[in-house]
Design an enzyme around this catalytic site. Structure first.
Site, PDB file in Angstrom:
ATOM      1  N   HIS A  75      15.805 113.218  63.365  1.00  0.00           N
ATOM      2  CA  HIS A  75      14.550 112.451  63.329  1.00  0.00           C
ATOM      3  C   HIS A  75      14.670 111.090  62.645  1.00  0.00           C
ATOM      4  CE1 HIS A  75      11.609 116.058  64.060  1.00  0.00           C
ATOM      5  NE2 HIS A  75      12.561 115.962  64.967  1.00  0.00           N
ATOM      6  N   ASN A  76      15.497 110.996  61.611  1.00  0.00           N
ATOM      7  CA  ASN A  76      15.587 109.730  60.858  1.00  0.00           C
ATOM      8  C   ASN A  76      16.835 108.918  61.206  1.00  0.00           C
ATOM      9  OD1 ASN A  76      14.888 111.963  58.208  1.00  0.00           O
ATOM     10  ND2 ASN A  76      13.307 110.731  59.191  1.00  0.00           N
ATOM     11  N   CYS A  87      25.999 111.288  43.382  1.00  0.00           N
ATOM     12  CA  CYS A  87      25.907 111.043  41.937  1.00  0.00           C
ATOM     13  C   CYS A  87      25.480 112.356  41.302  1.00  0.00           C
ATOM     14  CB  CYS A  87      24.985 109.867  41.615  1.00  0.00           C
ATOM     15  SG  CYS A  87      23.231 110.117  41.962  1.00  0.00           S
ATOM     16  N   GLY A  88      25.011 112.341  40.074  1.00  0.00           N
ATOM     17  CA  GLY A  88      24.668 113.600  39.416  1.00  0.00           C
ATOM     18  C   GLY A  88      23.570 114.352  40.146  1.00  0.00           C
ATOM     19  N   THR A  89      22.489 113.652  40.412  1.00  0.00           N
ATOM     20  CA  THR A  89      21.363 114.263  41.135  1.00  0.00           C
ATOM     21  C   THR A  89      21.322 113.867  42.605  1.00  0.00           C
ATOM     22  OG1 THR A  89      19.973 112.367  40.607  1.00  0.00           O
ATOM     23  CG2 THR A  89      19.892 114.244  39.081  1.00  0.00           C
ATOM     24  N   GLY A  90      21.983 112.782  42.950  1.00  0.00           N
ATOM     25  CA  GLY A  90      21.874 112.210  44.292  1.00  0.00           C
ATOM     26  C   GLY A  90      20.715 111.232  44.405  1.00  0.00           C
ATOM     27  N   ASP A 135      29.643 108.311  41.749  1.00  0.00           N
ATOM     28  CA  ASP A 135      29.839 107.905  40.356  1.00  0.00           C
ATOM     29  C   ASP A 135      30.540 109.071  39.653  1.00  0.00           C
ATOM     30  OD1 ASP A 135      27.883 109.799  39.789  1.00  0.00           O
ATOM     31  OD2 ASP A 135      26.570 108.431  38.692  1.00  0.00           O
ATOM     32  N   HIS A 136      30.614 109.006  38.325  1.00  0.00           N
ATOM     33  CA  HIS A 136      31.301 110.068  37.566  1.00  0.00           C
ATOM     34  C   HIS A 136      30.595 111.413  37.731  1.00  0.00           C
ATOM     35  CE1 HIS A 136      28.296 108.038  35.154  1.00  0.00           C
ATOM     36  NE2 HIS A 136      28.155 109.125  34.421  1.00  0.00           N
ATOM     37  N   ARG A 173       9.570 104.905  64.973  1.00  0.00           N
ATOM     38  CA  ARG A 173       9.322 105.073  63.533  1.00  0.00           C
ATOM     39  C   ARG A 173      10.431 104.411  62.716  1.00  0.00           C
ATOM     40  NH1 ARG A 173       7.568 111.302  64.850  1.00  0.00           N
ATOM     41  NH2 ARG A 173       5.584 110.720  65.797  1.00  0.00           N
ATOM     42  N   HIS A 213      10.996 108.958  67.763  1.00  0.00           N
ATOM     43  CA  HIS A 213      11.543 108.706  66.431  1.00  0.00           C
ATOM     44  C   HIS A 213      12.115 107.294  66.289  1.00  0.00           C
ATOM     45  CE1 HIS A 213      10.814 112.848  65.578  1.00  0.00           C
ATOM     46  NE2 HIS A 213      11.529 113.211  66.636  1.00  0.00           N
TER      47      HIS A 213
END
Ligand code: RB5
Length: 144
Positions: A97-98, A64-67, A7-8, A135, A132
């Site tokens: 792992h993910n 984004c700004g914070t993610g 985003d911006h 999971r 993993h």
């Protein structure tokens, strides 16, 4: 092909990351946004997440700004495992792992050079499989 979007709030960092990754010879598809004009991060998350979920792109990067908002939105798309990373260790472990398929970062949080290292790590580390996988199967059962 790597899908990328912001985003911006993430536009400036996205521009630098695109230049950095293109200089390494990586192919990117830019799903926007294309300026610093205000826009809604779920719209960009949807485009990148669908491209990854459909197999059109092997991995994605969202900023984004914070993610935070963009990762929440991307994780609503079936098959997506979007990980918000602000350090190299997390980027490494979320691949191992993910099996995260989208990297999210905060353009107003994470500095440019650190973001480059996070991208390098995320794009090069492999999923370990084994215990993993079970999971991850359980995560995706939550989508049913
Ligand atoms: C936009 O101002 C900001 O809210 C967005 O970039 C993001 O940080 C949301 O989580």
């Amino acid at each position: 092909m790597i899908a990328i979007g912001s985003d911006h709030g993430g536009f400036e960092l996205k521009t630098h990351i695109m230049e950095y990754l293109k200089n390494q010879g990586l192919e990117l598809f830019d799903f926007g946004t294309y300026s610093e004009d205000s826009c809604d991060y779920p719209d960009i998350a949807e485009k990148v997440a669908n491209a990854v979920a459909d197999g059109e792109c092997e991995k994605g990067i969202l900023i984004c700004g914070t993610g935070i908002g963009i990762s929440i939105a991307a994780n609503k798309v079936k098959g997506i495992r979007a990980a918000l990373c602000g350090d190299v260790y997390s980027a490494k472990m979320t691949r191992k792992h993910n099996d995260a398929n989208i990297l999210c970062m905060g353009g107003r949080v994470t500095g440019r050079e650190l973001a480059f290292m996070i991208c390098d790590t995320f794009l090069s580390e492999e999923f370990e499989g084994g215990r993993h996988q079970n999971r991850i199967d359980k995560i995706h059962k939550l989508e049913d």
